[in-house]
Design an enzyme around this catalytic site. Structure first.
Site, short mmCIF file in Angstrom:
data_model
loop_
_atom_site.label_atom_id
_atom_site.label_comp_id
_atom_site.label_asym_id
_atom_site.label_seq_id
_atom_site.Cartn_x
_atom_site.Cartn_y
_atom_site.Cartn_z
N THR A 50 -0.83 1.66 -6.33
CA THR A 50 -0.88 0.64 -5.28
C THR A 50 -1.75 -0.55 -5.65
OG1 THR A 50 -2.77 1.73 -4.24
CG2 THR A 50 -0.57 2.38 -3.48
N PRO B 210 -2.45 -10.85 -4.00
CA PRO B 210 -1.04 -11.18 -3.79
C PRO B 210 -0.12 -10.64 -4.88
CG PRO B 210 -2.44 -13.13 -3.58
CD PRO B 210 -3.31 -12.03 -4.07
N GLN C 114 4.28 -4.23 -4.08
CA GLN C 114 4.41 -3.16 -3.08
C GLN C 114 5.59 -3.42 -2.16
OE1 GLN C 114 3.03 -0.26 -3.13
NE2 GLN C 114 1.16 -0.32 -1.92
N GLY D 276 1.42 -0.79 2.38
CA GLY D 276 2.16 0.04 1.42
C GLY D 276 3.50 0.56 1.93
N GLU D 277 3.60 0.73 3.26
CA GLU D 277 4.83 1.31 3.80
C GLU D 277 5.63 0.32 4.64
OE1 GLU D 277 3.75 5.83 4.65
OE2 GLU D 277 2.14 4.46 5.25
#
Lengths: 336, 709, 165
Positions: free
Chosen positions: B452, B596, B602, B669-670
């Site tokens: 990540t 960024p 991601q 992340g999701e």
């Protein structure tokens, strides 16, 4: 994998020791190693034919394109003579697998690959019936999850398809395969190399239990040494249909050759892939004289598929196969 | 200024040279190769494990059965499976470990494992559709919740949509299969583990073996992808340690790809029904979201898709209803993104169907129902720039003029679809330490690297706080000897650990002020350390929360959520049923973006994750046998490079969320993995008029939809 | 020398070159080059992803050609010249492809990265990096679950341009 013994073949004749039982030949190994991991094959000895460079040649001699069995898929697909004279074969080779596999997988081995049926491709011991893995145990796919299975040529004992892309192209191109064995050299049309389940059952007669294990006309000790593709003025194309854009087996595929005169199809051949355990020919009677265009071809091709025998979950293959054949004819027609 | 500047990953040289070590790259001297043997059947009573032939094979050292293992007893979260395998004779899923083969080579171990015969008295397994339905216990949400009255809301509606949407079981399939290497030294265990949270195996190993936490060391320098399946602790991790304990030698154990299906969790199947009522102007009067997830027999985990409707849109009446169906399959586990990932598939498809029924632009329907405050309880948002995200994304995409552009490109029929992205806001505690020396700064935390970019976030935050260049900051991570970090799941790491690192760096800076350091601005570390006359100054920091965690702003006066706007262009081939991705534009409201460069990656990665879900991924449970039909990557499709166009344009609305975290960030992340599948289905409908309500949308579905239309 | 027919053997002595260095070892015939490199030579840069040739994670160069290590036996690599990720950089100087991967952020977890990079080096060498579409197709043999695909494609195109100059 079991602990096996290895030997390097020095001459083609060394390969005749491979009987498909306790001795197998290995070339690229991109199929065989997975068979051995899953328990599909468990030979005690491997004979490595991968360095027999005499079987790797690709060349045009007169009106024939000779393709050595040990030529890799990338070599075949990118060869200038293949691109020029057997375009569908070039496309089929380059649509297969991945670049890494194509650098190693041979065109001989490719036609001897086994079905991708998920019931078949499970690790031993299988929890369900598979007449290829264990003759007599039944066919879990017949009434199970059969989205990817055959719509032609199947029996209640086995509904698998054969996934080779080059096989379909070679069959459409009217190619022959040359087989060498202990004391024999012979040629077969590629379209007759594989057997669908109905044909295998007919051959097996009262040994029906073993029919599902019979997939080609190779006899023990025989190996493929080359293919011979006639060079003609016809144009060809291969269309492979899959849900992701690359590195995947076909849902269905189509290889065609076509000759066009005055915007009308004069001659054609159509072979379908992944609809049966062999490249499946479609009769081209009803498309001769039609323009090589979608509107004219699609209804005619759908008619050609009227005798398809879909299973519970794969009816979509009928429409998809008509579409694939139409696309291939239009594409090849544009070049003619 | 370092935060907010695109910065290459701190660990990049390790990853591009092959120097990065993953769990299975560790080979302590005298290590045994371990291979697990799993139950071939999904349900039954274990009768015998016949291993005589296997034991006699050359290279096989030992084969362990239940009776050889120390008693482990019932585990608790964060163990994923609390009823530990190899402790009794009950079989509850196919692949449940029943024996451990230990050999001097991987070849010998695998061969021996294949020669073992497991005898089971079979019971008919409960398979999806045939299991026992239940209401699950309350977790973050109650299984049934309502606000207002759905029946009144529907009565007031001019248009009602009620449709069901299906999402099959899917596997995370990280490129690295789970692996663990265990070595004991007396009563002290070292475990190299593929994990998303160092503290989880730390806790579970201590509990499983009845040793103090101080006796356990978890080392996890790099984890090859997780997506949720390496968050909790699975049986193979405990079994590797148990085998090492019993044999007195280190044991290495990497799951095969097939075992990645049957020995760690997956995302449960989701069957959802969404009912939407709206007045003619598009205003929602009722939202009812029902969901059924499959679930294991003895453990309870489900993806809670119905809860998505609590936070997406304003509505006077909202009802959610969650059930689970117990089946004989390994326990499922959260997958990027739980709740809103599957929930948005249903809700955002239903919203599109509602828009069509109302003859309203799908974007206008979303705007009409924008929630000014949390829909369920009215709490004010900590920060919400969703409207700006809709505006910018739709502008860049050219949404309003989409049908003025060509609808055909060769054989491809073009379609456009949009949706709202949204994820929960999970905030988790963590600690960090900063060591300041003349030559640079080291940040220490047990945090895990699953890709990540968290180490680089730490470097940027530390550098900004200490007024130095980020290339003077070294990060030490992935070891339980470092301060305990929060997880790399739940999109929580940047908020939690970014804040902990800032806090630690501030602590160090305060100490440096004794030697003349300013409160803000650049620092001259060599000079300050010289004045301090020490080699090193340490700072400690933490991100703390009452109760140890906060979900969606719980424990604060604010509701917290992240949002986005997805716009997707697809091409559909009506003759072959194929769909291909042509273009995506997405903008997000997710708080402050620290890096960024990695944030962009991601979002792109998560959009592609949804492409896979929408068009190809499914781990089918064979209905008769109760096991995954295919447990590999050759019969289960995940996206390849050729599927993905270069034209994926993602961006963030400039935002600082002071309530979510001291560094102003929320989680990302999701977020990109919500709503996109629905946008794709909506685009397919736009292209060819076929509405598909199950994923993956395969060519067969499109062909069927076309012939029905 | 590899055993011939009539003297087939399950233990074979092989001699090959790995990253420019000669290697000689006794191997089991069934050992893949993937497991040999990792377990015997400690070259753990090559990773195991699926062990069936369906993901490309274990890509290495054998005589300059990219292949999956799980589909090649160590014995079949006798006499061959292998390149793994550890052999790509020139001391401290990264290969242009490695540098491009860093600049373009063409990886996340990093597990598929050694295979991606070696595959990219070969892809460029083969002449299959002429366009975005060509790179996407000819790099499809390397699956990335973190899905860094657009960045990988950009890295390949960028390094092709640099290497041409």
């Amino acid at each position: 994998m079991r602990d096996f013994a290895y030997a390097l073949a020095e001459r083609v004749e060394d390969a005749f020791a491979a009987n498909g039982g306790d001795v197998f030949a290995i070339a690229g190994g991109t199929e065989l190693l997975n068979w051995m991991r899953l328990g599909i094959a468990a030979p005690a000895t491997l004979v490595d034919i991968g360095r027999l460079d005499s079987l790797r040649t690709i060349r045009r001699t007169g009106d024939m394109l000779e393709i050595g069995a040990l030529a890799t898929l990338n070599e075949v697909g990118q060869h200038a003579a293949v691109r020029e004279h057997a375009r569908a074969l070039s496309q089929a080779c380059l649509a297969a697998a991945s670049p890494q596999i194509r650098n190693r997988a041979t065109i001989g081995g490719n036609l001897l690959q086994k079905t991708r049926c998920a019931y078949f491709r499970a690790e031993a011991p299988l929890p369900w019936g598979c007449n290829k893995r264990e003759p007599g145990s039944g066919c879990a796919a017949r009434d199970g999850l059969n989205e990817r299975h055959a719509i032609f040529g199947w029996t209640d004992q086995c509904v698998a398809t054969m996934p080779s892309d080059p096989a379909v192209a070679l069959a459409a191109l009217d190619a022959e395969v040359e087989l060498h064995g202990p004391g024999s050299i012979r040629r077969l049309p590629v379209r007759d190399l594989h057997l669908c389940q109905e044909e295998a059952a007919a051959l097996a007669g009262d040994r029906a239990d073993a029919a599902a294990t019979v997939e080609t006309r190779l006899t023990p000790g025989e190996i493929i040494v080359r293919y011979l593709v006639p060079v003609t003025s016809a144009r060809s194309a291969y269309v492979k249909v899959r849900e992701r854009a690359s590195y995947e087996y076909a849902l269905v595929s189509a290889a065609v050759t076509i000759a066009v005169e005055g915007n009308r199809i004069a001659r054609a051949s159509i072979m379908l892939g992944s609809v049966a355990q062999k490249p499946w020919p479609l009769s081209t009677e009803t498309i001769i004289g039609l323009p090589p265009e979608r509107a004219a071809l699609l209804p005619a091709l759908r008619q050609c598929l009227a005798d398809a025998r879909p299973l519970e979950h794969n009816r979509y293959k009928v429409a998809m196969a008509a579409g694939a054949a139409m696309r291939a004819l239009v594409e090849a027609g544009d070049l003619a | 200024m370092t935060v907010g500047i695109a910065t290459p990953r701190v660990e990049a040289p390790l990853k591009v040279t092959g120097a990065a070590k993953y769990a299975a790259d560790i080979y302590p001297p005298n290590t045994l190769y371990g291979v697990l043997v799993g139950s071939p059947l999904a349900a039954g009573k274990l009768l015998a494990v016949e291993a005589d032939e296997a034991r006699a094979l050359p290279g096989v050292v030992r084969i362990l059965f239940a009776q050889d293992l120390p008693h482990i007893g019932k585990l608790e979260a964060p163990a994923a499976v609390t009823r530990m395998p190899m402790q009794d004779d009950v079989i509850e899923w196919e692949g449940q470990p029943v024996a451990i083969v230990l050999a001097e080579s991987i070849e010998a171990a695998e061969q021996a494992a294949s020669r073992i015969r497991v005898r089971i008295e079979p019971h008919a397994p409960d398979t999806p559709g045939r299991g026992r339905l239940e209401r699950p216990p309350e977790t973050f949400y109650k299984p049934q919740e309502s606000k207002g009255s759905i029946s009144e809301g529907l009565a007031a509606a001019d248009t009602i949509i009620r449709e069901s949407y299906f999402q099959p079981t899917r596997n995370h399939n990280p490129m690295e299969t789970s692996a663990a290497v265990a070595a004991w030294d007396g009563d002290r265990l070292t475990l190299w583990d593929a994990t998303q949270m160092t503290l989880n195996p730390l806790q579970v190993m201590a509990a499983a073996f009845g040793i103090p936490v101080e006796n356990v060391r978890i080392i996890s320098p790099h984890t090859g992808g997780g997506f949720g399946c390496k968050g909790f602790v699975w049986p193979h991790e405990i079994l590797a340690a148990a085998a090492a304990r019993v044999t007195g030698r280190p044991v290495r154990l990497q799951l095969s790809r097939a075992q990645q299906y049957s020995m760690v969790g997956h995302q449960a199947e989701c069957r959802q029904t969404v009912t939407l009522g709206a007045t003619r102007d598009g205003k929602l009067t009722a939202v009812r979201h029902e969901a059924i997830n499959t679930c294991a027999i003895s453990d309870t985990q489900f993806e809670a898709p119905a809860a998505a409707s609590r936070s997406y849109y304003a509505s006077p009446n909202i009802e959610t209803d969650q059930q689970i169906e117990r089946i004989h399959l390994i326990c499922s586990t959260p997958m990027r993104a739980p709740i809103e990932g599957p929930g948005s598939w249903a809700l955002e498809s239903a919203m599109d169907e509602l828009a069509r029924a109302l003859e309203m632009d799908p974007l206008d329907l979303r705007l009409a129902n924008f929630a000014e405050a949390a829909p369920f309880d009215g709490k004010p948002w900590s920060s919400n720039k969703l409207r700006e995200a809709y505006a910018e994304a739709s502008e860049v995409y050219g949404w309003r003029s989409r049908h003025e552009r060509p609808r055909q490109d060769g054989i491809w029929r073009i379609g456009h679809g949009m949706s709202t992205a949204s994820t929960f806001c999970a905030r988790m505690v963590g600690k960090a330490r900063v060591r300041v020396r003349a030559d640079g700064v080291t940040v220490e935390a047990s945090a895990n690297d699953i890709g990540t970019g968290n180490q680089t976030v730490f470097a940027l935050v530390a550098a900004e706080t200490l007024g130095i260049s980020p290339d003077r900051v070294t990060i030490q991570w992935g070891d339980s000897e470092f301060p305990p970090a929060g997880p790399v799941y739940g999109s929580s790491q940047t908020m939690g650990m970014g804040s902990a690192v800032q806090h630690a760096a501030q602590d160090a800076r305060r100490k440096l002020q004794l030697y003349g350091a300013t409160e803000e601005g650049p620092l001259d570390l060599p000079e300050l350390l010289r004045r301090a006359n020490v080699a090193e100054i340490e700072g400690d920091g933490s991100f703390e929360l009452p109760g140890g965690r906060s979900f969606n702003g719980s424990g604060t006066p604010y509701a917290m959520q992240s949002w986005g706007a997805n716009f997707v262009e697809v091409g559909v081939d009506p003759d072959l049923g194929l769909v291909r991705l042509r273009r995506v534009v997405a903008r997000y409201s997710a708080g402050r973006i620290i890096n960024p460069l990695t944030a962009r990656s991601q979002m792109i990665g998560s959009i592609i994750w949804e492409w896979g879900k929408a068009t190809m991924e499914a781990s089918i449970v064979e209905p008769t046998h109760g096991r995954f039909l295919a447990k590999n990557l050759s019969n289960v499709a995940i996206p390849v490079n050729a599927d993905i166009p270069a034209d994926i344009d993602v961006g963030f609305i400039d935002e600082y969320d002071e309530y979510a975290s001291p560094i102003g960030a929320r989680g990302i992340g999701e977020l990109g993995a919500t709503g996109v599948a629905a946008a794709i289905a909506n685009a397919i409908y736009d292209a060819v008029g076929a509405r598909v309500r199950e994923v993956p949308i395969l060519p067969a579905h499109i062909l069927a939809g076309l012939s029905a239309a | 020398m590899l055993p011939r027919l009539g003297a087939a053997a399950s233990r074979v002595t092989i001699a090959l070159t790995v990253n420019g260095k000669p290697v000689s070892a006794d191997v089991e015939a069934r050992t893949t080059i993937l497991d040999f490199l990792r377990d015997r030579l400690g070259l753990t840069g090559i990773k195991k992803g699926c062990n069936e040739g369906a993901c490309g994670t274990c890509t290495l160069l054998i005589d300059g050609q990219r292949m999956n290590g799980c589909l090649a036996l160590a014995v079949q690599c006798d006499g061959r010249d292998l390149t793994t990720i550890e052999g790509l950089a020139d001391g401290d100087r990264l290969h242009p492809v490695q540098e491009a991967f860093i600049r373009c952020d063409a990886f996340q977890c990093g597990y598929c990265t050694p295979g991606q990079i070696l595959s990219a080096v070969a892809c460029i060498d083969e002449g299959h990096a002429g366009s975005e579409a060509e790179v996407r197709e000819w790099m499809s043999g390397n699956i990335c679950r973190c899905a860094a695909y657009p960045q990988i494609t950009a890295a390949v195109l960028e390094s092709t341009a640099r290497m041409e100059r």
